[in-house]
Design a protein around this motif. Sequence first.
Motif: not given
Length: 164
Positions: A114-141
């Motif tokens: 579906a082309g959505t795999w790379t939009r599942l990301k982990a938060c860049a905060a070192d004390d978080c790393h929570w997984a989230y789905y990036d719905r931003s238009p450019a995919g740069r969240s």
Amino acid sequence: MTERAPAPGGLALVEALVNTLSVDTGDDRLAAEFGLSGDALDRAAALREALRAACLAHAGHDIPPGRLSELNALLAEAPLTVTLDHEGTAALAPAGEPGLTARVAAAIAEAVAAGTWTRLKACAADDCHWAYYDRSPAGRSRWCTMSICGSRAKMRTYRSRRTG
């Protein structure tokens, strides 16, 4: 931790699995949420951390080589089969009794198609790393929430510029 909507389709399973561990508090809900114990729990924890590394890679971080080979080895053991629906659309699905790894592998295959795999990301905060789905238009969240992790990161940057 997050105010975002869950990931679409099978990625919701991957997101839920990664988010069974709160990095900042150490609270681990893997056994309770997936009903696992013993060796199955150990394998699921290894899968979770390898998936977290892949999500971090989607956010621009490097995957440690050991985690990449671990993820590939775990997914290689997942029994999958090609299935067709009534319209002739093909998909990968767990073969036989679907274990957690096979369900995750099928979800990843579906997301790649579906082309959505790379939009599942982990938060860049070192004390978080929570997984989230990036719905931003450019995919740069970069953060799971702008109001918490993003705000903290921006404040740290601001303070370092003011004091440096």
